[in-house]
Design an enzyme around this catalytic site. Structure first.
Site, PDB file in Angstrom:
ATOM      1  N   GLY A  45     -25.204 -42.132 -36.744  1.00  0.00           N
ATOM      2  CA  GLY A  45     -24.080 -41.258 -37.058  1.00  0.00           C
ATOM      3  C   GLY A  45     -23.319 -40.930 -35.793  1.00  0.00           C
ATOM      4  CD  GLN A  50     -21.707 -37.513 -31.416  1.00  0.00           C
ATOM      5  OE1 GLN A  50     -21.559 -37.893 -32.573  1.00  0.00           O
ATOM      6  NE2 GLN A  50     -22.872 -37.600 -30.809  1.00  0.00           N
ATOM      7  CB  CYS A  95     -27.604 -35.656 -31.123  1.00  0.00           C
ATOM      8  SG  CYS A  95     -25.819 -35.580 -30.893  1.00  0.00           S
ATOM      9  CG  LEU A  96     -25.951 -41.816 -30.419  1.00  0.00           C
ATOM     10  CD1 LEU A  96     -24.814 -42.691 -30.942  1.00  0.00           C
ATOM     11  CD2 LEU A  96     -26.977 -42.665 -29.685  1.00  0.00           C
ATOM     12  CG  HIS A 137     -26.471 -34.181 -36.603  1.00  0.00           C
ATOM     13  ND1 HIS A 137     -27.572 -33.871 -35.838  1.00  0.00           N
ATOM     14  CD2 HIS A 137     -25.609 -34.831 -35.763  1.00  0.00           C
ATOM     15  CE1 HIS A 137     -27.384 -34.292 -34.598  1.00  0.00           C
ATOM     16  NE2 HIS A 137     -26.194 -34.897 -34.530  1.00  0.00           N
ATOM     17  CD  GLU A 138     -23.031 -37.413 -36.872  1.00  0.00           C
ATOM     18  OE1 GLU A 138     -22.220 -37.057 -35.987  1.00  0.00           O
ATOM     19  OE2 GLU A 138     -24.135 -37.919 -36.604  1.00  0.00           O
ATOM     20  CG  HIS A 141     -21.277 -33.662 -33.456  1.00  0.00           C
ATOM     21  ND1 HIS A 141     -21.570 -33.384 -32.151  1.00  0.00           N
ATOM     22  CD2 HIS A 141     -22.303 -34.420 -33.917  1.00  0.00           C
ATOM     23  CE1 HIS A 141     -22.730 -33.954 -31.829  1.00  0.00           C
ATOM     24  NE2 HIS A 141     -23.206 -34.587 -32.896  1.00  0.00           N
TER      25      HIS A 141
END
Ligand code: Y12
Ligand code: CO
Length: 171
Positions: A45, A50, A95-96, A137-138, A141
């Site tokens: 994701g 990001q 998370c990236l 989660h996304e 962001h």
């Protein structure tokens, strides 16, 4: 084009992303860059912020039961909204933007969502399981929130200590 992923504590990750109003070539090109960047970093994701773009755009591509990621399963989500939520679930998230950290986070178990596709078509659907967790989660962001902000005070302290150590090791 593969873009650089912003890593915690980059301040841009705290920005509130703006609604998408034009479903044009520049949105499509952003989505392509996001896909390339997510696959290059083995993510499931990614939100536009990001890669430093404060637009309400995210992509999710979960793996199947054999752990394979099929690009046909990738979902492009523009201007997401959670319109109903039910139950609680706990999952160990990663998370990236906070690489190599995995922590248990509580989320809604089932959600009803509304979003737009790359052409502006409105989609409404019910989500559960990992898709529900990834969507939450996304979406966080887009409101400048990272999963580590959902940790208890003590767990957050432990994370900050671990993170400082990791940053030092990387230098
Ligand atoms: C459930 C929970 C969280 C999400 C959000 C999406 N998260 C990710 O895509 C995390 C990816 C990730 C990948 C990593 O692997 C590499 O970077 C090669 C990783 O490992 C390291 O950084 C060492 C950490 C996170 C969706 C569903
Ligand atoms: Co993330």
């Amino acid at each position: 084009m593969i873009r650089e992923i912003l890593v915690y504590p980059n301040k841009k990750l705290k920005k509130i992303s703006k609604e998408v109003e034009e479903f044009d070539e520049s949105l499509h090109s952003l989505l392509e860059d996001m896909k390339e960047t997510m696959y290059a970093n083995e993510g499931i994701g990614l939100a536009a912020i990001q890669i430093g773009v404060p637009k309400r755009v995210l992509i999710i591509n979960l793996t199947d039961e054999d752990g394979n990621q099929n690009p046909d399963d990738l979902v492009e989500i523009i201007n997401p909204e959670i319109i109903e939520a039910d139950g609680k679930t706990i999952y160990q998230e990663g998370c990236l933007s906070v690489p190599s950290i995995y922590e248990e986070v509580e989320r809604f178990e089932k959600i009803k969502v509304k979003y737009q596709d790359r052409f502006g078509k409105v989609v409404e659907e019910k989500l559960d399981g990992l898709m529900s967790i990834a969507f939450q989660h996304e979406s966080d962001h887009l409101n400048g929130k990272l999963f580590i902000e959902k940790l208890s005070y003590l767990k957050r302290k432990k994370f900050e200590k671990e993170w400082k150590k990791k940053l030092k090791e990387r230098k």
